[in-house]
Design an enzyme around this catalytic site. Structure first.
Site, mmCIF file in Angstrom:
data_model
loop_
_atom_site.group_PDB
_atom_site.id
_atom_site.type_symbol
_atom_site.label_atom_id
_atom_site.label_comp_id
_atom_site.label_asym_id
_atom_site.label_seq_id
_atom_site.Cartn_x
_atom_site.Cartn_y
_atom_site.Cartn_z
ATOM 1 N N GLU A 144 0.665 -1.095 0.063
ATOM 2 C CA GLU A 144 -0.070 0.011 0.193
ATOM 3 C C GLU A 144 0.935 1.293 0.020
ATOM 4 O O GLU A 144 2.095 1.158 0.180
ATOM 5 C CB GLU A 144 -1.218 -0.033 1.228
ATOM 6 C CG GLU A 144 -1.804 -1.129 1.202
ATOM 7 C CD GLU A 144 -2.763 -1.229 2.403
ATOM 8 O OE1 GLU A 144 -2.757 -0.510 3.293
ATOM 9 O OE2 GLU A 144 -3.580 -2.282 2.615
ATOM 10 N N ILE A 174 1.453 -2.526 -7.845
ATOM 11 C CA ILE A 174 0.730 -3.793 -8.261
ATOM 12 C C ILE A 174 1.012 -4.323 -9.720
ATOM 13 O O ILE A 174 0.490 -3.727 -10.814
ATOM 14 C CB ILE A 174 -0.612 -3.930 -7.850
ATOM 15 C CG1 ILE A 174 -0.884 -3.221 -6.514
ATOM 16 C CG2 ILE A 174 -1.144 -5.423 -8.032
ATOM 17 C CD1 ILE A 174 -0.079 -4.068 -5.438
ATOM 18 N N ALA A 253 7.411 -16.731 -5.038
ATOM 19 C CA ALA A 253 7.889 -15.762 -6.070
ATOM 20 C C ALA A 253 9.135 -15.480 -6.113
ATOM 21 O O ALA A 253 10.149 -15.332 -7.076
ATOM 22 C CB ALA A 253 6.963 -14.473 -5.892
ATOM 23 N N ARG A 279 35.198 -4.836 -29.911
ATOM 24 C CA ARG A 279 35.535 -3.186 -29.781
ATOM 25 C C ARG A 279 36.975 -3.205 -29.549
ATOM 26 O O ARG A 279 37.776 -3.682 -28.642
ATOM 27 C CB ARG A 279 34.842 -2.694 -28.443
ATOM 28 C CG ARG A 279 35.399 -1.199 -28.195
ATOM 29 C CD ARG A 279 34.583 -0.255 -29.153
ATOM 30 N NE ARG A 279 34.689 1.173 -28.752
ATOM 31 C CZ ARG A 279 34.530 2.074 -29.418
ATOM 32 N NH1 ARG A 279 33.779 1.821 -30.605
ATOM 33 N NH2 ARG A 279 34.523 3.397 -29.110
ATOM 34 N N GLU A 374 9.532 -7.847 -3.273
ATOM 35 C CA GLU A 374 9.755 -9.112 -2.996
ATOM 36 C C GLU A 374 10.609 -9.090 -1.785
ATOM 37 O O GLU A 374 11.291 -10.134 -1.636
ATOM 38 C CB GLU A 374 10.041 -10.094 -4.174
ATOM 39 C CG GLU A 374 9.116 -10.209 -5.184
ATOM 40 C CD GLU A 374 7.920 -11.056 -5.106
ATOM 41 O OE1 GLU A 374 7.953 -11.923 -4.023
ATOM 42 O OE2 GLU A 374 6.932 -10.870 -6.045
ATOM 43 N N GLY A 375 10.711 -8.017 -0.970
ATOM 44 C CA GLY A 375 11.504 -7.956 -0.043
ATOM 45 C C GLY A 375 12.850 -7.200 -0.378
ATOM 46 O O GLY A 375 13.582 -7.798 -1.234
#
Ligand code: FAD
Length: 395
Positions: A144, A174, A253, A279, A374-375
């Site tokens: 939230e 979300i 998750a 390169r 996710e933390g």
């Protein structure tokens, strides 16, 4: 050929420790099919999708037909693979873009998993087959505006009105919110935190898109507003009360993330390796400079080390012994390793490192979100500190 040349050739820069030998033929087949999907359907257009800030919703059905949605769940149209296969699929998706892995994580682990684990038979029958097929999209509303790392402080409420429930509150950040058909909403009820299966067409439910993101742009992020959303008794997830509900979804998750981050890191390392070899500056390939080689070697070691951690945790999950703190270890360390690799790779590409013509800055920016959601890195540090000392230091 000299022995030195033989030894050199025996080492694959793309799988230095030959970790493919740790994966069985079925797992490898799944990994390769997801890799082909990413090469054919994601990589050709991802730079434009990222630039324009769009997620190609049409690809949800293709991912469904590949069995990627809820792939580690059993029944109801889900593929029912083992955890390592699910992880490897996440790895390959995130080698494409973290937005795709996020889509699959949210759909499978955050929206389908709670219905599968805590839902009624009727809820499972109603939602899971369509979600597994990618015909219905789900989202997960926990965070939230004023409640992020501390979800126990959530303000969204669920109150009973006869046999109905009335939900009020705002959910923020979300993933998939504005394109979802169904939202899993966590709300504070009299008896504790409850989960609700909310069709997004329910009166009083509004989803607003979060604009101006500089990270995870090929992923839709939203704010969900619930104003007197009236739901029948059958909308509540009957199998769980309390924070254990959302936290167990996050644990699922995070498992996908700890594999996915390896994919983002691998893509950055491979891009930096190819670029450095081709390169030329000061009359030679920049890969011939010691300082550049050091960076490439550090990246390669990081990618191999985080792959090993992911595969080991995957085996523990398949054995049924993986703990949430071990998942914290993998999420925290593999994401920070991938972010370090992405930043070094960005530097290695010089000015080209800042354009979307190359994948590196896209991955680097995406990983900033992955580091937070996710933390956060700090919250997983505290979870690990708690696990090894027995002392909780969250507050
Ligand atoms: P805060 O919690 O305010 O943290 C701010 C800072 O303070 C962080 O560095 C944090 O580590 C630190 N901090 C907080 N507490 C402590 C402490 N005790 N000790 C030390 N440091 C601390 N959420 C969902 O519910 N569903 C989704 O689908 C979803 N998708 C997301 C997609 C994106 C792109 C992003 C960016 C976020 C998404 N989130 C989602 C939200 C995400 O999970 C939160 O952003 C995350 O939990 C952190 O909460 P916060 O942003 O409020 O930060």
């Amino acid at each position: 050929m000299s022995n030195a040349a033989n030894i050199h050739r025996a080492n694959d820069p793309h799988d230095f420790l030959n970790l493919q030998t740790l994966v069985d033929s079925e797992e490898l087949a799944i990994q390769q099919s997801v890799r082909r999907f990413v090469e054919d359907r994601v990589l050709p257009e991802i730079g434009d999708w990222y630039d324009e800030g769009v997620f190609p919703r049409d690809l949800a059905k293709e991912m469904g037909s590949l069995g990627l949605l809820g792939m580690h769940l059993e029944g109801y149209g889900c593929a029912g693979t083992n955890a390592v296969s699910y992880g490897l699929a996440c790895l390959e998706l995130e080698a494409g873009d973290s937005g795709f892995r996020s889509f699959v994580s949210v759909q499978g682990s955050l929206a389908m998993f709670p219905i599968h684990a805590f839902g009624s038979e009727e809820q499972k029958q109603q939602w899971l087959p369509g979600m597994a097929a990618g015909e219905l999209i789900g989202c997960f509303g926990l965070t939230e505006p004023d409640s992020g790392s501390d979800p126990g402080s959530m303000r969204t409420t669920a109150r009973r009105d006869g046999t109905d429930w009335i939900l009020n509150g705002t959910k923020m950040w979300i993933t998939n919110g504005p394109i979802a058909d169904v939202a899993i909403i966590w709300a504070r009820a009299e008896e504790g935190i409850r989960g609700f299966v909310v069709p997004t067409t329910t009166p009083g439910f509004t989803a607003n898109t979060v604009h101006k993101k500089a990270s995870l742009r090929a992923s839709v992020t939203g704010e969900l507003v619930l104003e007197d959303v009236r739901l029948p008794e059958t909308a509540v997830l009957p199998g769980v009360v309390g924070l254990r509900g959302p936290l167990s979804c996050l644990n699922e998750a995070r498992f996908g993330i700890l594999f996915g981050a390896v994919g983002a890191g691998r893509a950055c390392y491979e891009s930096a390796l190819a670029y450095s070899i081709s390169r030329e500056q000061f009359g030679q390939s920049i890969a011939g400079f010691q300082l550049v080689q050091r960076k490439l070697v550090e990246m390669m070691i990081s990618v191999n080390r985080s792959t090993l951690v992911a595969l080991h945790l995957g085996r523990l999950k398949d054995a049924g012994t993986l703990t949430p703190a071990q998942v914290s270890f993998g999420k925290m360390d593999n994401v920070r390793q991938a972010l370090d690799v992405a930043r070094e790779a960005r530097n290695s590409l010089g000015a080209n490192g800042i354009t979307l013509e190359y994948p590196v800055i896209r991955h680097m920016n995406n990983l900033e979100s992955v580091y937070t959601y996710e933390g956060t890195n700090e919250i997983h540090t505290l979870a690990l500190g708690h696990a090894i000392t027995g002392i909780a230091a969250y507050r």
